[in-house]
Design a protein around this motif. Structure first.
Motif, short mmCIF file in Angstrom:
data_model
loop_
_atom_site.label_atom_id
_atom_site.label_comp_id
_atom_site.label_asym_id
_atom_site.label_seq_id
_atom_site.Cartn_x
_atom_site.Cartn_y
_atom_site.Cartn_z
N MET A 4 0.85 -1.20 0.00
CA MET A 4 0.00 0.00 0.00
C MET A 4 0.88 1.25 0.00
N THR A 5 0.52 2.16 -0.85
CA THR A 5 1.28 3.41 -0.93
C THR A 5 0.72 4.40 0.08
N GLN A 6 1.59 5.11 0.73
CA GLN A 6 1.17 6.21 1.59
C GLN A 6 2.09 7.39 1.31
N LEU A 7 1.61 8.27 0.46
CA LEU A 7 2.41 9.45 0.15
C LEU A 7 2.41 10.38 1.36
N ALA A 8 3.53 11.05 1.56
CA ALA A 8 3.65 11.93 2.71
C ALA A 8 4.82 12.88 2.52
N LEU A 9 4.87 13.85 3.40
CA LEU A 9 6.00 14.77 3.45
C LEU A 9 6.86 14.41 4.65
N VAL A 10 8.15 14.59 4.50
CA VAL A 10 9.05 14.53 5.65
C VAL A 10 9.72 15.89 5.74
N ILE A 11 9.59 16.51 6.89
CA ILE A 11 10.05 17.89 7.04
C ILE A 11 11.21 17.92 8.02
N ASP A 12 12.32 18.43 7.55
CA ASP A 12 13.55 18.42 8.34
C ASP A 12 13.66 19.73 9.11
N LEU A 13 13.38 19.66 10.41
CA LEU A 13 13.44 20.87 11.23
C LEU A 13 14.88 21.35 11.40
N ASN A 14 15.81 20.48 11.09
CA ASN A 14 17.21 20.87 11.21
C ASN A 14 17.61 21.82 10.10
N VAL A 15 16.85 21.81 9.03
CA VAL A 15 17.23 22.55 7.83
C VAL A 15 16.30 23.73 7.58
N CYS A 16 15.05 23.61 8.04
CA CYS A 16 14.07 24.67 7.74
C CYS A 16 14.55 25.99 8.33
N VAL A 17 14.56 27.04 7.47
CA VAL A 17 14.98 28.36 7.93
C VAL A 17 13.80 29.30 8.12
N GLY A 18 12.58 28.81 7.93
CA GLY A 18 11.41 29.65 8.17
C GLY A 18 11.24 30.76 7.15
N CYS A 19 11.56 30.50 5.90
CA CYS A 19 11.50 31.56 4.87
C CYS A 19 10.10 31.76 4.33
N GLN A 20 9.16 30.84 4.62
CA GLN A 20 7.77 30.91 4.18
C GLN A 20 7.61 30.69 2.68
N ALA A 21 8.66 30.25 2.00
CA ALA A 21 8.53 30.00 0.56
C ALA A 21 7.52 28.91 0.29
N CYS A 22 7.47 27.87 1.14
CA CYS A 22 6.50 26.79 0.93
C CYS A 22 5.08 27.30 1.11
N VAL A 23 4.91 28.29 2.03
CA VAL A 23 3.57 28.83 2.28
C VAL A 23 3.06 29.56 1.05
N THR A 24 3.91 30.43 0.50
CA THR A 24 3.47 31.22 -0.65
C THR A 24 3.33 30.34 -1.89
N SER A 25 4.23 29.38 -2.04
CA SER A 25 4.15 28.51 -3.20
C SER A 25 2.89 27.66 -3.14
N CYS A 26 2.58 27.16 -1.95
CA CYS A 26 1.36 26.37 -1.74
C CYS A 26 0.13 27.20 -2.06
N LYS A 27 0.11 28.42 -1.54
CA LYS A 27 -1.04 29.30 -1.77
C LYS A 27 -1.19 29.59 -3.26
N GLU A 28 -0.07 29.87 -3.90
CA GLU A 28 -0.12 30.23 -5.32
C GLU A 28 -0.67 29.07 -6.14
#
Lengths: 322, 243
Positions: B1-25
């Motif tokens: 069974m496939t389970q697609l997901a995201l893995v988010i690396d808190l060690n690397v995230c710099v909080g630039c909000q690029a994912c937020v704006t890209s998602c919204k767009e």
């Protein structure tokens, strides 16, 4: 949680309708087995059924204001296998149908034609309606009690309170109604209104004590998965509001919550009981009606508090606007 | 069974909000309709987003760390929002495990949002239906896109590659390896929702340089000479700049 007025009205109004129907059917059953004098007033059952139906319809109308897309409400009957909300959507109209048929049967004189073994049409409809009525209490309560993330709601006391408050307010209305059209029954119904109000007091105070001792299972540590004991949010990610900052916060100070709690504890229990007692002893239907009105107003406050007291774990993520 | 997901690396995230704006767009321009915004430049702005980046301060000054924390639907393996939905609008796809809302069936009763402990469902105030992360389901299967672009918009946008996308049920996938090798974890495990999205914790990163990294000790062809060592009396760069 932010109290939704449509849901507050829905749960309190159908509670009254359900309690009134249960009182009505109990009177009929007790009259049939000879415990009570059958009500002599013509139209005793049909008018009371119409009143109960009016409360149920008003509750149903109020519930539509909770929906973003009320025109699709019919779809809500689809997932009855898993969703208590869906079950309520099915049981409520079915119960309303029973109340309607029950009143209609009495109006058209169906009791005179027994079906089988002394059970006639209205008795059968009433028994079926009673089952649906209790199921409706279960569905309404379980909508809240099944949400395990909201520990204030996730308890059998939620269902028991909905049942007790519905019966108490319905009996209160039944006592006022009987005081006007059938004084011989007023005392009997008033006594049962006192009993159910007392039961509701016990179960509601029990749930208040229980909720006061709850400790949240989710913390900022489990919410973001960092084990450090001191975590402070410095930004929720946006400056303005959002659905999450509106729907899950009541936005009132703690003192306001406490005052609502004490208001409903006064308005639901001692004041209506005093008015009911005086009104019954003085044979004054107006005082009994006042007891019902005060208790219903208190129930609105009780339901408001029920929502406001529940703390959603998502609030951990929305602590600081920045 | 496939389970697609995201893995988010808190060690690397710099909080630039690029994912937020890209998602919204991406998600405001799709076939499912816009994501409402009200008063975007006014006094009390509000809007529907499927992804947020929050910031937490961990520890006590001066020993603090700033943790940027992206949050979107976690596509739980046992999603509590699905069984409560009265219309069946909220559902979990059997083929890839994505939790979706059928916007044509949703009646906007908000019950699923009550049933989600993570606060990742947002009502669209104009369309009056519940919106949530779709893992860009309209993008990841798009045959028109080159295979390298068949990823959620947030993953495409992340400048630090803090967001990985893949099948967490495939033990050899990039995301499964990241979870396994970097102590990936789930949010609020106490509720038994088994989120598919995982987070990688902050990790200590020290660069330890051994001598043999600078000089080839084994020197197989015996060609490399030793690097000249500076004399004890010779000025170092620090001494030059602090004269």
């Amino acid at each position: 949680m932010r109290p939704a007025f449509s849901v507050i009205l829905l749960t309190t109004l159908i509670g009254v309708g359900q309690g009134l129907f249960l009182a009505l059917f109990s009177v009929e059953v007790l009259a049939r087995i000879g415990v009570l004098e059958p009500p002599a007033a013509p139209g005793f059952y049909p008018v009371a059924s119409a009143i109960a139906l009016a409360f149920l319809v008003a509750g149903l109308v109020a519930s539509f204001f909770h929906l973003g897309r009320p025109e699709r409400a019919w779809r809500a009957a689809a997932m009855w296998r898993t969703s208590w909300l869906s079950r309520e959507v099915i049981v409520l109209p079915a119960f309303m149908g029973c109340v309607f048929l029950y009143g209609l049967g009495h109006h058209l004189g169906w009791p005179s034609q027994p079906l089988v073994a002394g059970i006639d049409a209205t008795l059968a409809i009433g028994a079926f309606g009673t089952v649906l009525c209790l199921l409706l209490f279960l569905c309404t309560g379980m909508i809240y009690a099944c949400l395990k993330f909201l520990p204030e709601w996730h308890t059998p006391l939620t269902v028991i309170n909905y049942l007790a408050f519905g019966c108490a307010s319905g009996l209160m209305l039944a006592a006022a109604y009987a005081g006007i059209v059938e004084p011989g029954l007023a005392r009997f119904l008033a006594a049962w209104a006192v009993w159910f109000t007392a039961v509701a007091l016990v179960t509601r105070v029990a749930s208040l004590i229980r909720n006061g001792r709850l400790r949240p299972r989710s913390t900022l540590q489990t919410a973001i998965g960092v084990k450090h004991p001191r975590i402070v949010q410095s930004s929720q990610g946006f400056m303005g509001g959002s659905f999450n900052t509106r729907e899950f916060f009541h936005g009132r100070p703690e003192a306001f919550l406490r005052s609502v709690k004490w208001s409903f504890l006064v308005a639901v229990f001692p004041v209506p009981l005093a008015l009911l007692g005086t009104g019954t002893l003085a044979a004054s239907p107006a005082l009994v009606a006042a007891a019902f009105v005060v208790q219903y107003a208190g129930l609105l406050a009780e339901r408001w508090f029920f929502f406001a007291q529940a703390t959603h774990p998502q609030n951990l993520y929305y602590q600081r606007v920045a | 069974m496939t389970q697609l997901a995201l893995v988010i690396d808190l060690n690397v995230c710099v909080g630039c909000q690029a994912c937020v704006t890209s998602c919204k767009e991406w998600n405001t321009s799709g076939a499912a309709g816009f994501l409402s915004d009200d008063n975007p430049y006014g006094k009390d702005p509000t809007g529907t987003f499927l992804n947020r980046v929050q910031t937490f301060e961990v520890g006590e000054y001066p020993n603090t760390q700033t943790v940027h924390f992206p949050k979107s639907c976690l596509h739980c393996e046992d999603p509590p929002c699905v069984p409560v939905c009265p219309t069946g609008a909220s559902y979990k796809r059997a083929e890839d495990g994505i939790v979706l809302v059928d916007y044509d069936k949703c009646i906007g009763c908000k019950y699923c949002a009550w049933a989600c402990p993570y606060g990742v469902r947002e009502v669209d105030e104009h369309q009056k239906v519940m919106k949530k992360c779709t893992l860009c389901v309209d993008r990841i299967y798009d045959q028109e896109l080159p295979p390298s672009d068949r990823k959620p918009a947030c993953v495409m946008a992340c400048p630090t590659s803090a967001r990985l996308f893949g099948d967490v049920h495939d033990p050899e996938s990039e995301v499964s390896k990241a979870i396994r090798e970097n102590a990936g974890y789930q949010l609020m495990p106490e509720w038994g929702t088994h989120p598919a999205n995982h987070y990688l914790p902050r990790r200590k990163q020290e660069l330890k340089i051994h001598d043999d990294a600078l000089e080839r000790v084994d020197n197989p062809l015996k060609i490399d000479g030793k690097l000249p060592r500076p004399g004890v009396r010779e000025p170092a760069l620090d001494d030059v700049t602090t004269w």
